[in-house]
Design a protein around this motif. Structure first.
Motif, short mmCIF file in Angstrom:
data_model
loop_
_atom_site.label_atom_id
_atom_site.label_comp_id
_atom_site.label_asym_id
_atom_site.label_seq_id
_atom_site.Cartn_x
_atom_site.Cartn_y
_atom_site.Cartn_z
N VAL A 91 0.81 -1.22 0.00
CA VAL A 91 0.00 0.00 0.00
C VAL A 91 0.85 1.28 0.00
O VAL A 91 0.70 2.12 -0.90
N PRO A 92 1.75 1.49 0.97
CA PRO A 92 2.52 2.74 0.96
C PRO A 92 3.41 2.89 -0.27
O PRO A 92 3.63 4.02 -0.73
N THR A 93 3.91 1.78 -0.79
CA THR A 93 4.80 1.84 -1.95
C THR A 93 4.06 2.32 -3.19
O THR A 93 4.56 3.16 -3.95
N VAL A 94 2.85 1.81 -3.40
CA VAL A 94 2.06 2.23 -4.56
C VAL A 94 1.63 3.68 -4.40
O VAL A 94 1.69 4.48 -5.35
N VAL A 95 1.19 4.06 -3.19
CA VAL A 95 0.79 5.45 -2.95
C VAL A 95 1.98 6.39 -3.13
O VAL A 95 1.85 7.48 -3.70
N PHE A 96 3.15 5.96 -2.67
CA PHE A 96 4.37 6.76 -2.83
C PHE A 96 4.64 7.03 -4.30
O PHE A 96 4.94 8.17 -4.70
N SER A 97 4.53 6.00 -5.13
CA SER A 97 4.78 6.18 -6.56
C SER A 97 3.72 7.09 -7.18
O SER A 97 4.05 8.00 -7.96
N ALA A 98 2.46 6.87 -6.83
CA ALA A 98 1.38 7.69 -7.39
C ALA A 98 1.54 9.15 -7.01
O ALA A 98 1.25 10.05 -7.82
N ALA A 99 2.04 9.42 -5.81
CA ALA A 99 2.21 10.81 -5.36
C ALA A 99 3.25 11.55 -6.18
O ALA A 99 3.23 12.79 -6.26
N HIS A 100 4.20 10.82 -6.79
CA HIS A 100 5.26 11.46 -7.57
C HIS A 100 4.94 11.57 -9.06
O HIS A 100 5.71 12.17 -9.81
N ILE A 101 3.83 10.99 -9.48
CA ILE A 101 3.46 11.01 -10.89
C ILE A 101 3.25 12.45 -11.38
O ILE A 101 3.45 12.77 -12.55
N PHE A 102 2.87 13.34 -10.45
CA PHE A 102 2.55 14.71 -10.84
C PHE A 102 3.78 15.61 -10.90
O PHE A 102 3.65 16.80 -11.19
N ASN A 103 4.96 15.06 -10.61
CA ASN A 103 6.19 15.86 -10.76
C ASN A 103 6.38 16.27 -12.21
O ASN A 103 5.98 15.55 -13.13
N ALA A 104 7.01 17.41 -12.42
CA ALA A 104 7.28 17.87 -13.79
C ALA A 104 8.12 16.85 -14.54
O ALA A 104 9.06 16.28 -13.98
N HIS A 105 7.77 16.63 -15.82
CA HIS A 105 8.50 15.72 -16.71
C HIS A 105 8.43 14.26 -16.23
O HIS A 105 9.25 13.43 -16.63
N TRP A 106 7.50 13.96 -15.35
CA TRP A 106 7.39 12.63 -14.76
C TRP A 106 6.00 12.11 -15.06
O TRP A 106 5.01 12.78 -14.84
N GLY A 107 5.87 10.91 -15.56
CA GLY A 107 4.56 10.37 -15.89
C GLY A 107 4.69 9.19 -16.84
O GLY A 107 5.73 8.98 -17.47
N GLY A 108 3.63 8.41 -16.96
CA GLY A 108 3.65 7.24 -17.81
C GLY A 108 3.99 5.98 -17.04
O GLY A 108 4.32 6.01 -15.84
N TRP A 109 3.92 4.86 -17.74
CA TRP A 109 4.08 3.56 -17.06
C TRP A 109 5.47 3.39 -16.49
O TRP A 109 5.63 2.81 -15.41
N LEU A 110 6.52 3.86 -17.22
CA LEU A 110 7.88 3.68 -16.73
C LEU A 110 8.11 4.47 -15.45
O LEU A 110 8.71 3.95 -14.49
N SER A 111 7.61 5.70 -15.39
CA SER A 111 7.74 6.50 -14.17
C SER A 111 7.05 5.83 -13.00
O SER A 111 7.59 5.78 -11.89
N PHE A 112 5.84 5.33 -13.23
CA PHE A 112 5.10 4.69 -12.15
C PHE A 112 5.81 3.42 -11.69
O PHE A 112 5.95 3.16 -10.49
N ALA A 113 6.30 2.63 -12.66
CA ALA A 113 6.97 1.36 -12.31
C ALA A 113 8.26 1.61 -11.53
O ALA A 113 8.52 0.94 -10.52
N THR A 114 9.07 2.57 -11.98
CA THR A 114 10.30 2.85 -11.23
C THR A 114 9.97 3.45 -9.87
O THR A 114 10.66 3.18 -8.88
N GLY A 115 8.90 4.26 -9.82
CA GLY A 115 8.49 4.81 -8.53
C GLY A 115 8.10 3.72 -7.55
O GLY A 115 8.43 3.79 -6.35
N VAL A 116 7.42 2.68 -8.04
CA VAL A 116 7.03 1.56 -7.19
C VAL A 116 8.26 0.81 -6.69
O VAL A 116 8.37 0.48 -5.50
N THR A 117 9.20 0.52 -7.58
CA THR A 117 10.37 -0.25 -7.16
C THR A 117 11.30 0.56 -6.26
O THR A 117 11.86 0.02 -5.30
#
Length: 297
Positions: free
Chosen positions: A158-184
């Protein structure tokens, strides 16, 4: 209904913990800092350092107050285990440093010059305070409370997925690769916390990871503002999936591979060390941590 009670209790505890941290941060920002400024007459530069240092402590103290007065237990995760803290911190710098070095060797990053060192201390303080805030929220509060109610696997997810989702809105950050690296990457810090059970250790790991990226003059999770303050000046070239483009080295396929391997290794270590705990084991955890602290002392 009985299955919903733990969810309600966990949600209430998370809200209470976030409020405790927010209140302490607000008191520090709106009351303590003006009082210190009136007493010491600090210039803007000195005040900025004091503000960042006090905010870091405010996040920790807010969390400590919640643990002591709401959960009514010792805050073992804030113990000053210096050796663990330093070794874990250096691990963060090494883990991001290796793929970044490889991207320099392959020509995706080019060192084009050097800058000064004048802005490094200020950026370092911001990075430390931000890392402490995120680790208190995602590891201390979210992971800790979810684990005590629902077990370690739920707390890892739970916290890991929420952590990644919270960073999706960073500038120049988004898409499946950003979310996947954010999760890992989030998984690395969650598992680091599972293994150390120390917020200072995972905070320093997180901070030195970010500081390593900043020091090389590369974008940090899409942020460009600090690049001109970095001691090294770098340029990025090549396809975005390989170089990260304006998102930086965390948004690369190489980072996804490295962080996924790191998560796998840390998972194995955590399982071998018996760090995975069942749902509803809060009291057992406190007893276990009490014995661990007594043995360490």
């Amino acid at each position: 209904m009985s299955k919903l009670n733990p969810l309600f209790r966990a949600t209430a505890q998370i809200i209470a913990a976030l409020l405790a941290v927010a209140v302490m941060a607000a008191l520090t920002r709106l009351a303590l800092l003006p009082a210190l400024q009136g007493l010491l007459h600090l210039d803007d530069n000195a005040l900025s350092y004091v503000r960042r240092g006090l905010m870091l402590l405010a996040f920790a103290l807010g969390y400590w107050g919640y643990v002591r007065w709401v959960e009514k237990r010792p805050a073992f995760e804030l113990s000053p285990a210096l050796g663990t803290i330093l070794l874990t911190g250096m691990g963060g710098a090494a883990l991001i440093g290796l793929p970044v070095a490889f991207l320099y060797l392959t020509g995706n990053y080019q060192l084009v010059g050097t800058g000064g060192f004048g802005g490094m201390a200020g950026v370092a303080m911001v990075i430390l305070a931000a890392a402490m805030f995120e680790e208190v929220v995602f590891r201390g509060i979210a992971f800790g409370i979810v684990e005590r109610h629902f077990g370690s696997w739920a707390a890892l997810f739970v916290p890991t997925v929420v952590f990644s989702a919270a960073h999706i809105f960073n500038a120049h950050w988004g898409g499946w690769l950003s979310f996947a690296t954010g999760v890992t990457i989030g998984g690395i810090w969650t598992l680091t916390y599972m293994l150390t059970r120390n917020l200072w250790a995972v905070m320093l790991n997180h901070a030195l990871w970010n500081f390593t990226i900043f020091a090389t003059g590369l974008p940090l999770t899409g942020m460009q503002d600090w690049r001109e303050l970095a001691p090294l000046r770098s340029e990025v070239s090549g396809p975005d999936w390989m170089s990260g483009g304006l998102a930086g080295p965390e948004d690369t396929v190489l980072m996804l591979v490295v962080s996924s391997l790191a998560v796998f290794v840390l998972l194995l270590i955590a399982r071998c060390r018996g760090q995975f705990r069942p749902a509803g084991s809060g009291a057992t955890m406190v007893q276990h941590e009490s014995r661990t602290q007594a043995g360490a002392g």
